[in-house]
Scaffold this active site. Structure first.
Site, PDB file in Angstrom:
ATOM      1  N   HIS A 295      10.609  -7.134  -5.440  1.00 49.16           N
ATOM      2  CA  HIS A 295      10.178  -8.362  -4.751  1.00 49.16           C
ATOM      3  C   HIS A 295      10.835  -9.603  -5.340  1.00 49.16           C
ATOM      4  O   HIS A 295      10.971  -9.747  -6.546  1.00 49.16           O
ATOM      5  CB  HIS A 295       8.660  -8.477  -4.636  1.00 49.16           C
ATOM      6  CG  HIS A 295       7.909  -8.663  -5.914  1.00 49.16           C
ATOM      7  ND1 HIS A 295       7.702  -9.895  -6.471  1.00 49.16           N
ATOM      8  CD2 HIS A 295       7.276  -7.787  -6.729  1.00 49.16           C
ATOM      9  CE1 HIS A 295       6.966  -9.772  -7.565  1.00 49.16           C
ATOM     10  NE2 HIS A 295       6.704  -8.494  -7.751  1.00 49.16           N
ATOM     11  N   ASP A 307       8.759 -10.005 -13.760  1.00 48.91           N
ATOM     12  CA  ASP A 307       8.037  -9.730 -12.507  1.00 48.91           C
ATOM     13  C   ASP A 307       8.494 -10.695 -11.425  1.00 48.91           C
ATOM     14  O   ASP A 307       7.952 -11.769 -11.300  1.00 48.91           O
ATOM     15  CB  ASP A 307       6.531  -9.848 -12.741  1.00 48.91           C
ATOM     16  CG  ASP A 307       5.720  -9.432 -11.523  1.00 48.91           C
ATOM     17  OD1 ASP A 307       6.296  -8.829 -10.603  1.00 48.91           O
ATOM     18  OD2 ASP A 307       4.504  -9.716 -11.501  1.00 48.91           O
ATOM     19  N   GLU A 348       5.365 -10.589  -2.404  1.00 53.98           N
ATOM     20  CA  GLU A 348       4.545  -9.447  -2.813  1.00 53.98           C
ATOM     21  C   GLU A 348       3.254  -9.950  -3.443  1.00 53.98           C
ATOM     22  O   GLU A 348       2.185  -9.378  -3.262  1.00 53.98           O
ATOM     23  CB  GLU A 348       5.316  -8.579  -3.823  1.00 53.98           C
ATOM     24  CG  GLU A 348       4.606  -7.294  -4.223  1.00 53.98           C
ATOM     25  CD  GLU A 348       3.642  -7.452  -5.395  1.00 53.98           C
ATOM     26  OE1 GLU A 348       2.800  -6.572  -5.594  1.00 53.98           O
ATOM     27  OE2 GLU A 348       3.723  -8.460  -6.109  1.00 53.98           O
ATOM     28  N   GLU A 349       3.352 -11.033  -4.194  1.00 53.40           N
ATOM     29  CA  GLU A 349       2.249 -11.420  -5.084  1.00 53.40           C
ATOM     30  C   GLU A 349       1.001 -11.923  -4.365  1.00 53.40           C
ATOM     31  O   GLU A 349      -0.104 -11.753  -4.855  1.00 53.40           O
ATOM     32  CB  GLU A 349       2.720 -12.510  -6.066  1.00 53.40           C
ATOM     33  CG  GLU A 349       3.831 -12.070  -7.013  1.00 53.40           C
ATOM     34  CD  GLU A 349       3.346 -11.085  -8.073  1.00 53.40           C
ATOM     35  OE1 GLU A 349       2.177 -10.664  -8.029  1.00 53.40           O
ATOM     36  OE2 GLU A 349       4.171 -10.740  -8.936  1.00 53.40           O
ATOM     37  N   ASP A 376       9.005  -2.417  -9.865  1.00 51.05           N
ATOM     38  CA  ASP A 376       8.166  -3.616 -10.035  1.00 51.05           C
ATOM     39  C   ASP A 376       7.243  -3.463 -11.245  1.00 51.05           C
ATOM     40  O   ASP A 376       6.040  -3.637 -11.136  1.00 51.05           O
ATOM     41  CB  ASP A 376       7.356  -3.875  -8.748  1.00 51.05           C
ATOM     42  CG  ASP A 376       6.537  -5.158  -8.831  1.00 51.05           C
ATOM     43  OD1 ASP A 376       6.835  -6.000  -9.704  1.00 51.05           O
ATOM     44  OD2 ASP A 376       5.600  -5.309  -8.031  1.00 51.05           O
ATOM     45  N   HIS A 447       2.666 -12.351 -15.266  1.00 49.79           N
ATOM     46  CA  HIS A 447       1.893 -13.408 -14.583  1.00 49.79           C
ATOM     47  C   HIS A 447       1.520 -14.585 -15.486  1.00 49.79           C
ATOM     48  O   HIS A 447       0.588 -15.323 -15.175  1.00 49.79           O
ATOM     49  CB  HIS A 447       0.608 -12.856 -13.940  1.00 49.79           C
ATOM     50  CG  HIS A 447       0.844 -11.982 -12.753  1.00 49.79           C
ATOM     51  ND1 HIS A 447      -0.167 -11.605 -11.889  1.00 49.79           N
ATOM     52  CD2 HIS A 447       1.976 -11.413 -12.260  1.00 49.79           C
ATOM     53  CE1 HIS A 447       0.329 -10.832 -10.934  1.00 49.79           C
ATOM     54  NE2 HIS A 447       1.627 -10.696 -11.136  1.00 49.79           N
TER      55      HIS A 447
HETATM   56 ZN   LIG Z   1       5.526  -7.682  -9.273  1.00 46.12          ZN
END
Ligand SMILES: [Zn+2]
Length: 492
Positions: A295, A307, A348-349, A376, A447
């Protein structure tokens, strides 16, 4: 669905019900040669070994992380990421490079501040959860000030007397366990998505959670949350781990704990983004697709180095190496039978908009997708190959696993569900392969503002590229395919 078969023998037995014994006149190929012909095995092994000698994956991840940086859905960074994807895939020699429009939700985190007012006044470090509303503007922008009630889990909240929750801020103190696979995250994360509405139903005015991660520092961990329809929307934020400890200690003191929260988070109108696609076209069956996904979006606190900058780089570089001449053992490019399609998914998130848009736009073509796979989970080493294929194709998976054994990859089970971007494809019958990665350190940074590209180990990302290049090439160049996935594969 077209019936595609591993070999003429299997095909005949499927179609007519005639077993192998009934067609003795046909010469029986040796099982290994029909499952993975020597020419395919040798080239896949060369792709694998060449990648271990060094790849451009880290360079690609650095480019995305430095030149674009944070790229949450609908933001200016998101648009820049789409431009980066088109430019990068074209520059690396991909064919049919294009963007496919995706409508995405657009959430703006604004600013947030929180402080413990009593018993020990202290400001804390926290981050709004993705999708959260802000605190009320009035009176005088002071936000929400209330007493805190702490609970160790969602279930514990449900058992509290509603009178203890009414008008209060609920603090979910759920500690994520560090695990090699994603089990620790999977077990802890439901509180992030569901905690706000569960508390609002009992009259809470805001929720705080301990960051869902394994770091122990002052980097709070964001991620998507969602509101249930018909339930009051209350602000939700994650405390940095060290600040969650502070709040827990304040609660353990037995004295009333008062907290003030101010946040300007808000939803904006939907925005336009895109899935970015590039291909290495197949030489014999270009309409049959081996899909490698990652992503393109990231959360906004860090620069999305792991990420999913790592996954974007791994899949892009694996496909590029399949289409390009390698470092020595691969003097000439040789296209595989089928097309390798790299899909860099939008958003995606915050609700997998890109995954759903791709599955819808390509619905008529999914019967021709022979594999969907996604990277991912950062750049930690691959240690296991899991599949989601019809059981009669497991002998082929065993052959593919042997190809990866020199990388330290062991065979897994047939319970692969794909990453969140390819799960809808698995649900539609597309075979799935997962390369399970060591995630022991991943959730220290995931994140958070600490998700930066320096967390990628160059040897580890190259090992990922080696595994995906060998695997994707082999599947794309097999004489037969992997059948259709059984119903229920894919995590939709
Ligand atoms: Zn991810």
């Amino acid at each position: 669905l077209a019936i595609r078969c591993l070999s003429v023998l299997v095909c005949l037995s499927l179609v007519s019900g005639v077993g192998l014994a009934g067609i003795a006149a046909a010469p029986a190929p040796s099982p290994s040669s029909s499952l993975l012909p020597d020419a395919v095995r040798e080239r896949a092994a060369a792709l694998r070994d060449d990648a271990l000698a060094g790849t451009r994956a880290l360079e690609i991840a650095r480019s995305l992380s430095f030149e674009v940086g944070p790229r949450s859905a609908g933001s200016p960074g998101d648009r820049a990421a789409v431009e980066w994807g088109l430019r990068t895939l074209r520059g690396l020699g991909f064919e049919n490079v294009h963007a496919e429009k995706v409508t995405v939700p657009h959430w703006d985190r604004g600013t947030i501040a929180g402080e413990i007012l009593s018993p020990w006044p202290q400001p804390v470090i926290l981050a709004s959860l993705g999708g959260s509303v802000g605190t009320p503007e009035a009176p005088a922008g002071n936000g929400i000030e209330a007493e805190v009630v702490g609970v160790p889990s969602l279930a514990a909240l449900d058992q509290l007397d509603p009178a203890r929750v009414q008008g209060r801020i609920v603090f979910y103190d759920v500690k994520m366990q560090r695990t090699k696979d994603v089990a620790g995250y999977r077990d802890a994360v439901p509180v992030r998505g569901a905690g706000a509405s569960r508390a609002a139903k009992r009259g809470a005015v805001a929720v705080l959670i301990r960051s869902i991660g394994t770091g122990h520092d002052r980097f709070p961990h964001t991620g998507a949350m969602r509101y249930e329809d018909g339930v009051a929307k209350i602000p939700a934020a994650a405390l940095a781990p060290a600040d969650a400890d502070l709040l827990a200690a304040a609660l353990a003191s037995g004295k009333p704990v008062r907290f003030r929260l101010r946040s300007t988070a808000r939803m904006l109108p939907d925005a336009e983004s895109a899935n970015v696609i590039g291909e290495i076209r197949g030489r014999e069956r270009p309409d049959e697709i081996v899909l490698l996904g990652a992503h393109l979006d990231s959360w906004d606190l860090g620069t999305g180095g792991i990420d999913d900058g790592a996954g974007v780089a791994i899949m892009t570089e694996a496909a590029r190496r399949i289409g390009a001449a390698g470092n020595g053992k691969l003097p000439r490019p040789r296209r595989p039978r089928r097309t390798i399609r790299v899909v860099l998914f939008a958003n995606e998130e915050f609700g997998t908009s890109g995954a759903r848009a791709y599955a819808a736009a390509h619905a008529a073509e999914l019967a021709e997708h022979v594999l969907a796979a996604e990277s991912d989970l950062g750049a930690g080493r691959v240690y296991r190959l899991s599949s989601g294929v019809a059981p009669d194709h497991l002998p082929q998976i065993a052959e593919l696993a042997k190809l990866l054994a020199p990388l330290g990859v062991s065979p897994g089970d047939n319970e692969a569900h794909g990453g969140s971007d390819v799960a809808p494809l698995g649900a539609a019958g597309v075979p799935l392969l997962d390369l399970d990665q060591d995630a022991t350190s991943y959730f220290d940074w995931h994140h958070t503002a600490n998700d930066t590209v320096d967390k990628i180990d160059p040897k580890e990302i190259d090992q990922n590229v080696a595994a995906w290049a060998a695997l994707a090439y082999a599947v794309a160049d097999l004489p037969g395919d992997l059948g259709r996935a059984p119903a229920g594969k894919g995590r939709e």
